[in-house]
Design a protein around this motif. Structure first.
Motif, mmCIF file in Angstrom:
data_model
loop_
_atom_site.group_PDB
_atom_site.id
_atom_site.type_symbol
_atom_site.label_atom_id
_atom_site.label_comp_id
_atom_site.label_asym_id
_atom_site.label_seq_id
_atom_site.Cartn_x
_atom_site.Cartn_y
_atom_site.Cartn_z
ATOM 1 N N CYS A 1 0.826 -1.213 0.000
ATOM 2 C CA CYS A 1 0.000 0.000 0.000
ATOM 3 C C CYS A 1 0.860 1.262 0.000
ATOM 4 O O CYS A 1 1.644 1.505 0.925
ATOM 5 C CB CYS A 1 -0.919 -0.025 1.231
ATOM 6 S SG CYS A 1 -1.708 1.547 1.600
ATOM 7 N N HIS B 1 -0.139 4.417 0.358
ATOM 8 C CA HIS B 1 -0.531 5.329 1.432
ATOM 9 C C HIS B 1 0.082 4.883 2.765
ATOM 10 O O HIS B 1 0.466 5.719 3.591
ATOM 11 C CB HIS B 1 -2.052 5.390 1.556
ATOM 12 C CG HIS B 1 -2.727 5.898 0.325
ATOM 13 N ND1 HIS B 1 -2.478 7.143 -0.196
ATOM 14 C CD2 HIS B 1 -3.643 5.324 -0.502
ATOM 15 C CE1 HIS B 1 -3.218 7.322 -1.280
ATOM 16 N NE2 HIS B 1 -3.922 6.231 -1.484
ATOM 17 N N CYS B 2 0.183 3.558 2.959
ATOM 18 C CA CYS B 2 0.797 3.039 4.185
ATOM 19 C C CYS B 2 2.285 3.383 4.228
ATOM 20 O O CYS B 2 2.822 3.755 5.275
ATOM 21 C CB CYS B 2 0.615 1.525 4.267
ATOM 22 S SG CYS B 2 -1.100 0.970 4.186
ATOM 23 N N GLN C 1 -2.191 13.172 9.383
ATOM 24 C CA GLN C 1 -1.266 12.099 9.028
ATOM 25 C C GLN C 1 0.188 12.480 9.286
ATOM 26 O O GLN C 1 1.098 11.722 8.955
ATOM 27 C CB GLN C 1 -1.450 11.707 7.557
ATOM 28 C CG GLN C 1 -1.333 12.847 6.570
ATOM 29 C CD GLN C 1 -1.748 12.432 5.177
ATOM 30 O OE1 GLN C 1 -1.535 11.281 4.788
ATOM 31 N NE2 GLN C 1 -2.321 13.340 4.418
ATOM 32 N N LYS D 1 -7.797 5.565 1.507
ATOM 33 C CA LYS D 1 -7.351 4.216 1.795
ATOM 34 C C LYS D 1 -7.333 3.399 0.518
ATOM 35 O O LYS D 1 -8.117 3.640 -0.389
ATOM 36 C CB LYS D 1 -8.275 3.538 2.818
ATOM 37 C CG LYS D 1 -8.292 4.228 4.169
ATOM 38 C CD LYS D 1 -9.265 3.555 5.096
ATOM 39 C CE LYS D 1 -9.290 4.280 6.445
ATOM 40 N NZ LYS D 1 -10.264 3.681 7.370
ATOM 41 N N GLU D 2 -6.407 2.437 0.474
ATOM 42 C CA GLU D 2 -6.386 1.494 -0.634
ATOM 43 C C GLU D 2 -7.246 0.311 -0.226
ATOM 44 O O GLU D 2 -7.038 -0.310 0.822
ATOM 45 C CB GLU D 2 -4.955 1.060 -0.941
ATOM 46 C CG GLU D 2 -4.101 2.243 -1.402
ATOM 47 C CD GLU D 2 -2.772 1.823 -1.973
ATOM 48 O OE1 GLU D 2 -2.647 0.656 -2.399
ATOM 49 O OE2 GLU D 2 -1.858 2.654 -2.004
#
Length: 527
Positions: A74, A76-77, A141, A524-525
């Motif tokens: 991911c 975004h992660c 974030q 989110k993915e």
């Protein structure tokens, strides 16, 4: 007893309540199995690495636990990972009673199912060993934002103030401070105030019931005061004696009055600008390197106070890195100084008519005219290319869209795209092939329109790519295409006159950020 009243009482008694460990869990806690005792939970960059077998152990050992569910693939992660580690380091340095952990979601399907994880990253906050009702994290974030969100859940969200020295120390330290003056600290209004303080992370909060402080600030009733080191310095929000403190009203008041009368647009201020929930934004475009442009800010600021809460006044420096804002409004840097007003809900844009000098009076008059519906919105449009209809895929712009799309003799299939959109680029070969296949059909037109540079009166485009079909006929019918983006399915759609079987899979459009800057965790993915 009302839960919020209990919270306040616990706070007054020096117990942490929902911010710490002084309250029994609301739901049943999972008892640690005997066989897992003594098992060590591994760490990586200061983060606990949990599995199905070690989550119970972590919940027992760490009364305040934030868990990130991530996927190794991911993007975004990966972007969040360094900030998450920095937040863990910040909290560890403060000896805060909160621990950060992570779970490899795809490797732990039982946990993702248990906690309803449908996308990555998903962050959940557990308290007092209770695994049945974790709070989902939707905060900032960045490391400091994550840490502050957690601080306000394991410690008091507002400081109790006893005297003038306490107030002075707080207001001296921070640019914006909100203090609640309450005659009864056991009342519902205090619980409402503290609940808001938990999530308003960019503001420091205090509260008091001391009569001498009421007198010091000229108060005769419960009031929330916002102190700030700019503009008018103070804004009061009296508590209605009959209806009490309304969370929504107070939140809007704080957002409105914690902002400068004129806010400069940049990467730091844009999240707050768009979080303000003020629908009308008035933008002054200036070149700050020029003295005569900087002088206009005085008049611009002078016009702002009567519109506070209704129109947000924003300055955009065309000499800075703001080309994306200029492009969004169809402006060039050399056109500054100039004004534009946009309603961020409807995305309608307004411009002054004629070459009116920018003064406090002219700015106020322009705002009033737009708010009273006396100014028509303008639509962006590129010029019609000379060869717009020479290729199989026809090129549409704002100025020729109506004529082509609503031609009663044609079936027109249009792709609305953004030049930077990866999904648009991926489907481009199929779109070209479709146009080539039907190039000899007089009744079918395959076209495309750059929706970032052209706006339409008939409708707005909010995602890319958006595909719409305009069948022949006088009724201006519009059918949105939401199925698979390949030549075969496109052809079926056209040959059936704009119909597809229900079982056809759907492909989503990617939403556009416009000129916004989202500062909270997400997107989110999906799994």
């Amino acid at each position: 007893m009302d839960d919020r009243l209990l919270t306040v009482l616990l706070l007054l008694l020096g117990v942490s309540g929902p911010w710490g460990q002084g309250q029994e869990p609301e739901g049943p806690s999972e008892v640690l199995p005997e066989e897992s005792s003594g098992e060590e939970v591994p760490k990586e960059d200061g983060i606990l690495v949990l599995s199905h077998h070690t989550l119970s152990l972590a919940l027992q050992e760490h009364p305040a636990l934030m868990v990130e569910f991530y996927a190794p693939w991911c993007g975004h992660c990966k972007a969040l990972a360094p900030e998450y580690s920095k937040a863990a380091a910040l909290l560890a340095a403060e000896s805060a009673s909160v621990t950060l952990a992570k779970v490899d979601g795809p490797a732990e399907p039982e946990l993702t199912k248990e906690f309803g994880v449908v996308g990555y990253p998903t962050l959940k906050f557990f308290q007092n060993g209770n695994r049945t009702n974790p709070e989902e994290y939707t905060g900032p974030q960045k490391a400091e934002g994550i840490a502050e969100w957690l601080r306000r859940r394991v410690g008091p969200s507002a400081k109790r103030l006893e005297d003038e020295e306490d107030v002075q120390a707080l207001t001296d330290k921070w640019e914006v401070v909100v203090i609640g003056f309450f005659q009864d600290l056991q009342g519902e209004d205090v619980a409402t105030f503290l609940a808001l303080a938990r999530d308003a992370l960019d503001i420091t909060f205090g509260f008091t019931d001391q009569p001498q402080l009421f007198q010091k600030f000229g108060l005769t009733k419960d009031t929330v005061i916002l102190f700030k080191k700019f503009d008018e310095g103070r804004a009061d929000f009296p508590v209605d004696k009959d209806t009490g403190l309304d969370l929504g009203d107070l939140s809007r008041f704080l957002v409105t009055h914690s902002m400068h009368l004129v806010t400069e647009f940049n990467s730091q201020t844009s999240p707050k600008i768009f979080a303000a929930k003020i629908l009308n934004h008035l933008l002054l475009f200036v070149n700050k390197t020029l003295a005569q442009h900087r002088e206009l800010l005085t008049d611009f600021r002078e016009a702002a106070p009567p519109f506070r809460g209704q129109v947000l006044f924003v300055m955009v420096d065309v000499a800075a890195d703001n080309d994306h804002v200029l492009n969004y409004f169809g402006l060039k840097a050399e056109e500054a100084p100039t004004l534009r007003l946009i309603n961020v809900e409807t995305t309608k844009k307004y411009a002054p008519t004629g070459l009116v000098p920018i003064t406090a009076a002219s700015v106020a008059a322009f705002c009033q005219a737009v708010l009273h519906g006396q100014v028509k919105p303008y639509l962006l449009s590129q010029e019609i290319p000379p060869d717009w209809d020479e290729r199989p895929v026809k090129t549409l712009v704002g100025k020729n869209f109506e004529q082509v799309a609503f031609d009663e003799t044609k079936n027109v299939f249009v792709k609305f795209y953004a030049p930077w959109c990866s999904h648009c680029k991926e489907m481009a070969p199929a779109w070209e092939a479709l146009a080539e296949k039907y190039r000899d059909r007089e009744d079918i037109v395959i076209a495309e329109l750059d929706a970032t540079a052209n706006e339409l009166e008939a409708f707005s485009v909010h995602g890319y790519p958006t595909l719409k079909f305009f069948p022949a006929g006088p009724d201006r019918k519009v059918i949105e295409y939401k199925s698979t983006r390949d030549l075969e399915t496109f052809s079926k759609f056209l040959d059936s006159g704009g119909n597809l079987p229900e079982e056809e899979p759907k492909e989503p459009a990617i939403s556009t950020p416009e000129i916004q800057d989202n500062s909270t965790v997400g997107p989110k993915e999906e799994l």
